[in-house]
Scaffold this motif. Structure first.
Motif, PDB file in Angstrom:
ATOM      1  N   GLY A  87       0.810  -1.216   0.000  1.00 54.49           N
ATOM      2  CA  GLY A  87       0.000   0.000   0.000  1.00 54.49           C
ATOM      3  C   GLY A  87       0.839   1.259   0.000  1.00 54.49           C
ATOM      4  N   LEU A  88       1.985   1.203   0.679  1.00 57.15           N
ATOM      5  CA  LEU A  88       2.885   2.358   0.719  1.00 57.15           C
ATOM      6  C   LEU A  88       3.476   2.682  -0.652  1.00 57.15           C
ATOM      7  N   GLN A  89       3.497   1.686  -1.541  1.00 58.59           N
ATOM      8  CA  GLN A  89       4.070   1.884  -2.879  1.00 58.59           C
ATOM      9  C   GLN A  89       3.002   1.987  -3.963  1.00 58.59           C
ATOM     10  N   LEU A  90       1.751   1.805  -3.579  1.00 55.76           N
ATOM     11  CA  LEU A  90       0.669   1.761  -4.565  1.00 55.76           C
ATOM     12  C   LEU A  90       0.293   3.168  -5.021  1.00 55.76           C
ATOM     13  N   THR A  91       0.298   3.365  -6.337  1.00 57.88           N
ATOM     14  CA  THR A  91      -0.077   4.664  -6.896  1.00 57.88           C
ATOM     15  C   THR A  91      -1.115   4.461  -8.000  1.00 57.88           C
ATOM     16  N   PHE A  92      -1.939   5.475  -8.193  1.00 55.89           N
ATOM     17  CA  PHE A  92      -2.964   5.426  -9.239  1.00 55.89           C
ATOM     18  C   PHE A  92      -2.718   6.577 -10.212  1.00 55.89           C
ATOM     19  N   GLU A  93      -1.897   6.318 -11.177  1.00 48.51           N
ATOM     20  CA  GLU A  93      -1.558   7.332 -12.167  1.00 48.51           C
ATOM     21  C   GLU A  93      -2.244   6.990 -13.486  1.00 48.51           C
ATOM     22  N   ARG A  94      -3.155   7.854 -13.919  1.00 49.69           N
ATOM     23  CA  ARG A  94      -3.901   7.580 -15.151  1.00 49.69           C
ATOM     24  C   ARG A  94      -2.991   7.422 -16.360  1.00 49.69           C
ATOM     25  N   LYS A  95      -1.917   8.173 -16.390  1.00 53.95           N
ATOM     26  CA  LYS A  95      -1.011   8.136 -17.534  1.00 53.95           C
ATOM     27  C   LYS A  95       0.200   7.238 -17.284  1.00 53.95           C
ATOM     28  N   SER A  96       0.086   6.363 -16.293  1.00 54.92           N
ATOM     29  CA  SER A  96       1.204   5.469 -15.978  1.00 54.92           C
ATOM     30  C   SER A  96       1.518   4.552 -17.160  1.00 54.92           C
ATOM     31  N   LYS A  97       2.794   4.318 -17.387  1.00 50.21           N
ATOM     32  CA  LYS A  97       3.231   3.435 -18.471  1.00 50.21           C
ATOM     33  C   LYS A  97       3.038   1.961 -18.108  1.00 50.21           C
ATOM     34  N   HIS A  98       2.591   1.709 -16.866  1.00 53.85           N
ATOM     35  CA  HIS A  98       2.475   0.334 -16.399  1.00 53.85           C
ATOM     36  C   HIS A  98       1.132  -0.318 -16.701  1.00 53.85           C
ATOM     37  N   TRP A  99       0.125   0.431 -17.130  1.00 54.61           N
ATOM     38  CA  TRP A  99      -1.217  -0.132 -17.292  1.00 54.61           C
ATOM     39  C   TRP A  99      -1.243  -1.300 -18.264  1.00 54.61           C
ATOM     40  N   GLY A 100      -0.560  -1.172 -19.378  1.00 57.79           N
ATOM     41  CA  GLY A 100      -0.546  -2.254 -20.359  1.00 57.79           C
ATOM     42  C   GLY A 100       0.114  -3.511 -19.818  1.00 57.79           C
ATOM     43  N   PHE A 101       1.244  -3.332 -19.098  1.00 58.54           N
ATOM     44  CA  PHE A 101       1.939  -4.473 -18.520  1.00 58.54           C
ATOM     45  C   PHE A 101       1.118  -5.092 -17.386  1.00 58.54           C
ATOM     46  N   LEU A 102       0.427  -4.247 -16.635  1.00 54.80           N
ATOM     47  CA  LEU A 102      -0.456  -4.746 -15.574  1.00 54.80           C
ATOM     48  C   LEU A 102      -1.550  -5.632 -16.169  1.00 54.80           C
ATOM     49  N   THR A 103      -2.178  -5.173 -17.242  1.00 50.31           N
ATOM     50  CA  THR A 103      -3.242  -5.934 -17.894  1.00 50.31           C
ATOM     51  C   THR A 103      -2.724  -7.277 -18.398  1.00 50.31           C
ATOM     52  N   LEU A 104      -1.550  -7.260 -19.031  1.00 49.56           N
ATOM     53  CA  LEU A 104      -0.958  -8.492 -19.550  1.00 49.56           C
ATOM     54  C   LEU A 104      -0.603  -9.452 -18.413  1.00 49.56           C
ATOM     55  N   GLY A 105       0.006  -8.924 -17.350  1.00 43.21           N
ATOM     56  CA  GLY A 105       0.408  -9.759 -16.218  1.00 43.21           C
ATOM     57  C   GLY A 105      -0.786 -10.421 -15.548  1.00 43.21           C
ATOM     58  N   LEU A 106      -1.852  -9.653 -15.337  1.00 40.03           N
ATOM     59  CA  LEU A 106      -3.045 -10.208 -14.677  1.00 40.03           C
ATOM     60  C   LEU A 106      -3.790 -11.172 -15.597  1.00 40.03           C
ATOM     61  N   ALA A 107      -3.804 -10.897 -16.896  1.00 36.39           N
ATOM     62  CA  ALA A 107      -4.444 -11.812 -17.839  1.00 36.39           C
ATOM     63  C   ALA A 107      -3.744 -13.170 -17.823  1.00 36.39           C
ATOM     64  N   PHE A 108      -2.408 -13.134 -17.760  1.00 32.60           N
ATOM     65  CA  PHE A 108      -1.649 -14.382 -17.696  1.00 32.60           C
ATOM     66  C   PHE A 108      -1.947 -15.121 -16.393  1.00 32.60           C
ATOM     67  N   LYS A 109      -1.905 -14.390 -15.273  1.00 31.90           N
ATOM     68  CA  LYS A 109      -2.050 -15.044 -13.958  1.00 31.90           C
ATOM     69  C   LYS A 109      -3.467 -15.522 -13.693  1.00 31.90           C
ATOM     70  N   LEU A 110      -4.458 -14.713 -14.023  1.00 31.29           N
ATOM     71  CA  LEU A 110      -5.837 -15.013 -13.633  1.00 31.29           C
ATOM     72  C   LEU A 110      -6.604 -15.844 -14.663  1.00 31.29           C
ATOM     73  N   PHE A 111      -6.148 -15.836 -15.919  1.00 26.20           N
ATOM     74  CA  PHE A 111      -6.875 -16.559 -16.964  1.00 26.20           C
ATOM     75  C   PHE A 111      -6.043 -17.637 -17.654  1.00 26.20           C
ATOM     76  N   LEU A 112      -4.891 -17.252 -18.202  1.00 25.89           N
ATOM     77  CA  LEU A 112      -4.119 -18.192 -19.002  1.00 25.89           C
ATOM     78  C   LEU A 112      -3.569 -19.354 -18.168  1.00 25.89           C
ATOM     79  N   THR A 113      -3.001 -19.069 -17.004  1.00 25.98           N
ATOM     80  CA  THR A 113      -2.427 -20.128 -16.169  1.00 25.98           C
ATOM     81  C   THR A 113      -3.467 -21.170 -15.762  1.00 25.98           C
ATOM     82  N   PRO A 114      -4.584 -20.774 -15.152  1.00 27.97           N
ATOM     83  CA  PRO A 114      -5.579 -21.801 -14.802  1.00 27.97           C
ATOM     84  C   PRO A 114      -6.161 -22.504 -16.023  1.00 27.97           C
ATOM     85  N   ALA A 115      -6.255 -21.793 -17.151  1.00 33.91           N
ATOM     86  CA  ALA A 115      -6.780 -22.413 -18.376  1.00 33.91           C
ATOM     87  C   ALA A 115      -5.869 -23.550 -18.837  1.00 33.91           C
ATOM     88  N   ILE A 116      -4.559 -23.352 -18.730  1.00 35.77           N
ATOM     89  CA  ILE A 116      -3.603 -24.395 -19.130  1.00 35.77           C
ATOM     90  C   ILE A 116      -3.762 -25.631 -18.248  1.00 35.77           C
TER      91      ILE A 116
END
Length: 303
Positions: free
Chosen positions: A204-233
């Motif tokens: 929480g101390l490191q959590l930021t909500f920046e609308r223009k953050s460059k991390h949004w795309g990587f966040l989406t990809l990382g969560l898609a892999f962890k929450l969908f692709l891994t259990p699907a395999i």
């Protein structure tokens, strides 16, 4: 239910502490070190001497190990093709490859499958997720945190990693079928129970909500892999190809679908692997995972 509430309370506390000017700016680093040096070794010393692994549970035990290897292959190959930095690849391998099989996993599995399901979840977490973190996790963190780390340096980091030392001691107790005296077990349990609140406040101390953050795309990809692709395999291999069914398989797939591991984020942050992104993987991944877990539970009950 109280565990789920605690998750959000601790994240909010950490986020609000950012706003206090007198609060030390490096507090998250201190909390991270406490988790690594105290909480995680205590957790290993409490749980691992008590574990009994049968051949029926090998499919479950394979989930965190295979899941981490899949994450490494996926993000390292994709990252090289797209020209990502080594720190970005390392961050996504860790947070996409290790699931929150304990603090989120235990209450969810117990609520859905009862005490018998919880026994399977403990096998997945302790000799599975926890040991992967202490070995392959440290290996990845060491390699991607700097240039070409030497083999001897990486081995040294693994051998001196406090949770790994705790695991080795606990594993020896397990092999010889001994356990610590009850007083020490109680101490280890209480120290181990600090993992989640302290780690989540650090996130929480490191959590930021920046609308223009460059991390949004990587966040989406990382969560898609962890929450969908891994259990699907795992669903495809275990149920479709091998034809395995039953409680153990259901719990295994549900644990494969858990949100990113809190301490994987701590490890990534400690090694300087995109701390903001690793915190976002936890901060957004945990609440989103409750929706995706409902989806996977429906799949398992329906098909």
């Amino acid at each position: 239910m109280e565990n789920i509430i605690l998750i959000f309370v601790c994240l909010i506390i950490g986020f609000l502490l950012q706003k206090i000017k007198d609060f030390p700016s490096n507090s998250h680093q201190v909390l991270n070190q406490f988790v690594i040096y105290i909480s995680l070794p205590a957790l290993a010393l409490f749980y691992i001497p008590k574990i009994q692994i049968s051949s029926d549970l090998l499919y479950s035990l394979a989930v965190p190990w295979v899941g981490f290897v899949l994450s490494f292959l996926f993000f390292s190959i994709l990252g090289k093709k797209l020209g990502w930095s080594k720190k970005l690849i390392g961050c996504l391998v860790l947070t996409g490859g290790l699931g929150n099989t304990a603090f989120v996993g235990f209450p969810v599995i117990e609520a859905l499958y009862g005490k018998q399901g919880l026994e399977t979840a403990i096998i997945i977490d302790q000799p599975g997720t926890f040991v992967v973190l202490a070995t392959l996790g440290v290996l990845v963190a060491s390699y991607y945190s700097r240039g070409e780390a030497s083999a001897s340096m990486i081995v040294k980091k693994i051998l001196l990693f406090p949770p790994f030392i705790g695991f080795v001691i606990a594993a020896l107790f397990n092999v010889f079928q001994y356990d610590f005296v009850e007083e020490l077990q109680s101490v280890f349990q209480k120290l181990g129970s600090t993992v989640t609140p302290i780690a989540l406040i650090a996130v929480g101390l490191q959590l930021t909500f920046e609308r223009k953050s460059k991390h949004w795309g990587f966040l989406t990809l990382g969560l898609a892999f962890k929450l969908f692709l891994t259990p699907a395999i795992f669903y495809f291999v275990y149920i479709i190809i091998l034809g395995k069914t039953g409680l153990i398989m259901d719990v295994s797939i549900m644990e494969a679908a858990m949100a990113p591991m809190i301490t994987a984020s701590i490890l990534a942050s400690t090694y300087g692997l995109k701390p903001k992104l690793s915190s976002m993987m936890i901060g957004f991944g945990i609440p989103i995972s409750f929706l995706t877990l409902a989806f996977w539970y429906w799949i398992l009950q329906t098909f």
